[in-house]
Design an enzyme around this catalytic site. Structure first.
Site, PDB file in Angstrom:
ATOM      1  N   CYS A 231      21.045  33.530 -40.339  1.00  0.00           N
ATOM      2  CA  CYS A 231      20.410  32.210 -40.389  1.00  0.00           C
ATOM      3  C   CYS A 231      20.043  31.763 -38.981  1.00  0.00           C
ATOM      4  CB  CYS A 231      21.353  31.191 -41.028  1.00  0.00           C
ATOM      5  SG  CYS A 231      21.756  31.527 -42.750  1.00  0.00           S
ATOM      6  N   ASP A 257      17.868  33.829 -44.002  1.00  0.00           N
ATOM      7  CA  ASP A 257      17.095  32.590 -43.974  1.00  0.00           C
ATOM      8  C   ASP A 257      15.916  32.710 -43.012  1.00  0.00           C
ATOM      9  OD1 ASP A 257      16.655  29.797 -44.634  1.00  0.00           O
ATOM     10  OD2 ASP A 257      17.397  29.312 -42.625  1.00  0.00           O
ATOM     11  N   GLU A 262       7.135  35.050 -39.870  1.00  0.00           N
ATOM     12  CA  GLU A 262       7.176  33.857 -40.718  1.00  0.00           C
ATOM     13  C   GLU A 262       5.854  33.112 -40.633  1.00  0.00           C
ATOM     14  OE1 GLU A 262      10.564  31.427 -39.848  1.00  0.00           O
ATOM     15  OE2 GLU A 262      12.011  32.992 -40.325  1.00  0.00           O
ATOM     16  N   HIS A 280      13.751  29.713 -44.375  1.00  0.00           N
ATOM     17  CA  HIS A 280      14.101  29.071 -43.104  1.00  0.00           C
ATOM     18  C   HIS A 280      14.561  27.622 -43.333  1.00  0.00           C
ATOM     19  CE1 HIS A 280      13.332  29.558 -38.542  1.00  0.00           C
ATOM     20  NE2 HIS A 280      14.343  28.743 -38.753  1.00  0.00           N
ATOM     21  N   LEU A 281      15.638  27.501 -44.107  1.00  0.00           N
ATOM     22  CA  LEU A 281      16.158  26.188 -44.498  1.00  0.00           C
ATOM     23  C   LEU A 281      17.356  25.745 -43.666  1.00  0.00           C
ATOM     24  CD1 LEU A 281      16.103  26.535 -48.406  1.00  0.00           C
ATOM     25  CD2 LEU A 281      14.373  25.502 -46.918  1.00  0.00           C
ATOM     26  N   GLY A 282      17.690  26.489 -42.598  1.00  0.00           N
ATOM     27  CA  GLY A 282      18.902  26.205 -41.844  1.00  0.00           C
ATOM     28  C   GLY A 282      19.068  24.759 -41.430  1.00  0.00           C
ATOM     29  N   ALA A 283      17.991  24.119 -41.020  1.00  0.00           N
ATOM     30  CA  ALA A 283      18.069  22.733 -40.550  1.00  0.00           C
ATOM     31  C   ALA A 283      17.603  21.731 -41.599  1.00  0.00           C
ATOM     32  CB  ALA A 283      17.235  22.568 -39.282  1.00  0.00           C
TER      33      ALA A 283
END
Length: 529
Positions: A231, A257, A262, A280-283
């Site tokens: 991630c 993630d 991308e 890419h949902l980390g934040a």
């Protein structure tokens, strides 16, 4: 009254902060997607608050005649041309710590998901199937987690993993034994982590040193049945080799993630039954988005109203008055740190800085921050003068500062010494009357070297033929020398050279120098000039 444009979606709370502080603000959350319209109106604003949709390019900056600051709500600034902003005198700020908890939690969530095959089981059940025997997971309890990168986010993951009663190994070149003990982890080398961990999670930036850190060769060293979580950044893992290992069962599962390319519309990891993927949902939590939005509004308001600078990526955290006097010395401090950071491979335990003469009367906190940022950028190019001291403390790096009255021929100078378990490495520099930083001593050997973007540092015994071999080898490799400085401890003793090059030196040219047998060390260096 300063005027700010918000061109991406930001919380209403953040927008209100601008207004409450006395900053005029125009909220146009979809404008960042319209490059032409944004370019048409950007000239009327002092500040630009963005997320990731707005692209701050050199072309846009050329139209931004009044722009003083760009604030990125979040840590990533890939959408901002920082060199172009610096040339225009535009400060670029980010919010490096606002989403740390959220990103760490996502990594833990992905670890649970891949351990228990949750997405696959959910899809099966939604489809009306009841495949209870198909989805046999594993517990996290008592398993070994390998954490690659024990900085801010990595430390939070470690804390959560220990709460789950996992055993934790950590690999981080800047992690000291003392900090590892404080975190409650065992500090190991990468190969040991690869061979022992049941789960591996990445929390490092993408740099030349970390790119493809989980290569095909590294994958061959993994413990059979391991599960991989990333991630952090795409490009840390060879996705093709990982997919092969997943298909043949050597690796039990993976949760990603982030991807090398991308937006990721295709990947070797897609559609594999033992892989969990997210976009890419980390934040991406409401709390994290609110935190970074509020922080960027406060930072931009502080700068526009008082001149205070926080979390700037291209300017020291000092007042405008200080910057005029300290600018060249701050640049020198960063260059000294960058030199030792690039020249030191083992973990740094301590950073000692001596300030002599006129520089000793300046803002030493800012100078220290510039030194530390220079050191840490060797492994993390996203670090800035605010986040660097925090990162150093997290890794247990001790900082000591000494200042003294003028003691030599120079009006002032800075001497930096870094301490590792193996050795001490020192370098000193000063600022001449032309305002340009110079290196004046390396390893206790006096030298007079200009600082350029691309440099080569060599060390050898002081014997005949070395300079000739250096010049001939570089010439054969097509390397052009802009400047050349030499120094030695004495006849027949240690000798050093530092060369200012027109272009980066290639790995082939460095190898050719080593093959001459005349150099104890030959290292390429790069500086932000």
């Amino acid at each position: 009254m300063p005027k700010v444009l918000v061109s991406d979606k930001l919380s209403e709370t953040a927008v209100q902060i601008f207004r409450d502080r006395g900053v005029e603000v125009d909220y146009m959350p979809d404008l960042g997607k319209d490059k032409e319209k944004l370019a048409d109106i950007i000239g009327g604003y002092d500040g630009l608050a963005i997320r990731s949709a707005t692209k701050v390019t050199e072309k846009l900056l050329a139209q931004a005649g009044n722009l003083k600051v760009v604030g990125r709500a979040g840590i990533g600034v890939d959408n901002v041309d920082i060199p172009a902003a610096s040339k225009k005198g535009v400060i670029v700020m980010n919010t490096p710590f606002g989403n740390s908890v959220t990103t760490a939690e996502h990594a833990i969530a992905m670890m649970f998901a891949v351990a228990r095959q949750l997405p696959e089981a959910s899809a099966s059940t939604h489809a009306g199937k009841w495949e209870k025997n198909r989805f046999m997971g594993v517990e996290l309890f008592n398993k070994t987690l390998g954490v690659i990168g024990a900085g801010n986010i990595g430390a939070i993951v470690i804390d959560r993993a220990l709460g789950l009663h996992m055993k934790v190994l950590a690999y981080d070149p800047f992690l000291s034994e003392e900090r590892a003990a404080e975190l409650g982890v065992k500090k190991v080398e990468l190969d040991e982590l690869l061979g022992r961990a049941d789960f591996i999670t990445f929390h490092v930036p993408l740099t030349d040193k970390t790119r493809n850190i989980l290569s095909r060769e590294a994958i061959a060293k993994l413990k059979p049945g391991v599960r991989i979580i990333n991630c952090a950044r795409g490009g840390l893992v060879d996705e093709e080799a990982l997919a092969e290992a997943l298909k043949d069962g050597r690796i039990a599962g993976a949760a990603f993630d982030v991807f090398a390319v991308e937006p990721a519309t295709e990947s070797p990891l897609f559609n594999l039954p033992n892989v969990v993927v997210t976009p890419h949902l980390g934040a991406s939590t409401s709390e994290a988005q609110e935190n970074v939005a509020i922080q960027v509004a406060e930072q931009m308001s502080d700068y526009l109203l008082t001149g205070a600078v926080q979390n700037a990526l291209n300017m020291p955290s000092v007042t405008a008055e200080e910057a005029a006097v300290m600018g060249p010395w701050l640049k020198l401090a960063g260059h000294l740190g960058a030199f030792v950071g690039q020249a030191t491979d083992e973990p740094i335990k301590a950073i000692n800085v001596l300030y002599d003469g006129a520089v000793a009367e300046m803002n030493l906190n800012a100078l220290n921050a510039s030194v530390i940022a220079g050191v840490m950028k060797a492994t993390n190019p996203d670090v800035n003068m605010v986040s660097a001291p925090v990162m150093a403390r997290e890794r247990g790096v001790q900082l000591s500062t000494t200042h003294q009255a003028q003691s030599g021929a120079f009006e002032g100078y800075i001497k930096l010494t870094v301490v590792t378990a193996e050795r001490e490495r020192s370098i000193a520099g000063t600022v001449f009357s032309d305002g340009k930083p110079r290196f004046i001593q390396i390893r206790g050997i006096n030298i007079d070297a200009e600082v350029g973007e691309h440099m080569l540092y060599t060390r050898n015994r002081d014997v005949p033929g070395v300079i000739g071999a250096l010049g001939m080898t570089l010439g054969d490799q097509g390397v052009n020398i802009g400047n050349f400085a030499l120094g030695r401890s004495g006849s027949g003793g240690d000798a050093i050279a530092i060369l200012y090059l027109d272009e980066p030196i290639s790995a082939e040219a460095l190898a050719a120098l080593q093959q001459t047998g005349k150099f104890l060390q030959a290292r390429a260096l790069r500086f932000e000039v």
